[in-house]
Motif scaffolding. Structure first.
Motif, short mmCIF file in Angstrom:
data_model
loop_
_atom_site.label_atom_id
_atom_site.label_comp_id
_atom_site.label_asym_id
_atom_site.label_seq_id
_atom_site.Cartn_x
_atom_site.Cartn_y
_atom_site.Cartn_z
N GLY A 72 53.27 33.32 22.59
CA GLY A 72 54.72 33.49 22.70
C GLY A 72 55.33 34.00 21.42
O GLY A 72 56.17 34.92 21.43
N PHE A 73 54.91 33.44 20.29
CA PHE A 73 55.43 33.86 19.00
C PHE A 73 55.08 35.31 18.70
O PHE A 73 55.93 36.11 18.32
N VAL A 74 53.80 35.66 18.87
CA VAL A 74 53.33 37.02 18.56
C VAL A 74 54.00 38.05 19.46
O VAL A 74 54.46 39.09 19.00
N LEU A 75 54.08 37.75 20.75
CA LEU A 75 54.70 38.71 21.67
C LEU A 75 56.19 38.88 21.39
O LEU A 75 56.72 39.98 21.50
N THR A 76 56.84 37.79 21.02
CA THR A 76 58.27 37.89 20.69
C THR A 76 58.49 38.68 19.41
O THR A 76 59.29 39.62 19.38
N LYS A 77 57.76 38.32 18.35
CA LYS A 77 57.97 38.93 17.04
C LYS A 77 57.53 40.40 17.00
O LYS A 77 58.26 41.23 16.46
N TYR A 78 56.39 40.70 17.55
CA TYR A 78 55.82 42.04 17.38
C TYR A 78 56.08 43.00 18.53
O TYR A 78 55.90 44.20 18.37
N ILE A 79 56.49 42.47 19.70
CA ILE A 79 56.71 43.37 20.83
C ILE A 79 58.12 43.27 21.38
O ILE A 79 58.83 44.27 21.50
N ALA A 80 58.57 42.07 21.71
CA ALA A 80 59.88 41.92 22.37
C ALA A 80 61.03 42.35 21.46
O ALA A 80 61.92 43.10 21.89
N ILE A 81 61.04 41.89 20.22
CA ILE A 81 62.15 42.23 19.32
C ILE A 81 62.20 43.73 19.02
O ILE A 81 63.27 44.34 19.15
N SER A 122 49.43 42.52 17.58
CA SER A 122 49.40 41.52 18.64
C SER A 122 48.04 41.46 19.32
O SER A 122 47.49 40.38 19.55
N LEU A 123 47.51 42.62 19.66
CA LEU A 123 46.20 42.66 20.30
C LEU A 123 45.13 42.05 19.40
O LEU A 123 44.31 41.24 19.86
N GLY A 124 45.15 42.41 18.13
CA GLY A 124 44.18 41.86 17.19
C GLY A 124 44.30 40.35 17.06
O GLY A 124 43.30 39.62 17.13
N LEU A 125 45.52 39.86 16.88
CA LEU A 125 45.73 38.42 16.73
C LEU A 125 45.38 37.64 18.00
O LEU A 125 44.71 36.60 17.94
N LEU A 126 45.83 38.14 19.14
CA LEU A 126 45.60 37.40 20.38
C LEU A 126 44.14 37.42 20.81
O LEU A 126 43.63 36.40 21.28
N PHE A 127 43.46 38.55 20.64
CA PHE A 127 42.02 38.56 20.95
C PHE A 127 41.26 37.64 20.01
O PHE A 127 40.35 36.94 20.42
N SER A 128 41.65 37.62 18.72
CA SER A 128 40.99 36.73 17.76
C SER A 128 41.21 35.27 18.13
O SER A 128 40.28 34.47 18.12
N ALA A 129 42.45 34.94 18.43
CA ALA A 129 42.76 33.55 18.79
C ALA A 129 42.05 33.14 20.07
O ALA A 129 41.49 32.05 20.16
N PHE A 130 42.07 34.02 21.07
CA PHE A 130 41.42 33.71 22.34
C PHE A 130 39.92 33.50 22.13
O PHE A 130 39.35 32.51 22.61
#
Length: 181
Positions: free
Chosen positions: A67-76, A30-38
């Motif tokens: 929302g997708f990344v946080l749900t899939k990789y952290i919330a679930i 999540s951190l990798g994807l979100l920092f890359s996207a940001f």
């Protein structure tokens, strides 16, 4: 009956560690994807000088991805760690454990099947003796050692370069980050 609880507790401990591992791995992804996207959105916005429509699309796309990344990789995984929703069954856990301890899988699955039969058939002394014998054989096996949380360090390769790039950009050329956002 106390023997059965020992086995179930060991399996529950394994399942908790399994989901902790999934959560750690998901957090790193999540951190990798979100920092890359940001960083991508900010750099595109800074150099592209897009109009309001394009920036709105970038913004809501980033929100949807977050929302997708946080749900899939952290919330679930967090819900499953707290035993909410469909979690790993004891048989699935036994199969995973069996891949690491080849001499354990058949015994563990056998005990679980015998315990299920015991529930259906009631109390049978021979069945109880068989279950107790197999549990005693499994007692010294550390199920949780089948999962090594330190293996997650290999996923730092997805986070550290992007984090380094973000920090470097912010230090060397802060205008990209501040004006791009």
């Amino acid at each position: 009956m106390a023997q059965n609880n020992i086995l179930i507790n060991k399996l529950d401990e394994f399942i908790r560690k399994y989901y902790k591992n999934v959560l750690i791995k998901g957090t790193l992804y999540s951190l990798g994807l979100l920092f890359s996207a940001f960083l991508s959105v900010v750099v595109l916005n800074y150099f592209g000088e897009f109009d309001t429509t394009a920036r709105t699309i970038f913004f809501f796309s980033f929100l949807a991805l977050t929302g997708f990344v946080l749900t899939k990789y952290i919330a679930i995984p967090l819900l499953k760690l707290n035993k909410i929703g469909d979690t790993l069954s004891y048989n699935d856990a036994a199969n995973i454990i069996g891949t690491h301890f080849s001499n354990v899988q058949d015994k563990l699955l056998n005990v679980l099947q015998l315990q299920n039969q015991q529930g259906l058939l009631g109390s049978d002394d021979l069945l109880m003796a068989s279950i107790d014998q197999k549990i005693n054989e499994l007692r010294p096996v550390p199920f949780t050692s089948a999962i090594d949380l330190k293996e997650n360090t290999k996923y730092l390769k997805y986070v550290l370069p992007v984090l380094f790039l973000f920090i470097s950009t912010y230090i060397i050329w802060p205008g990209i980050i501040t004006k791009g956002t």
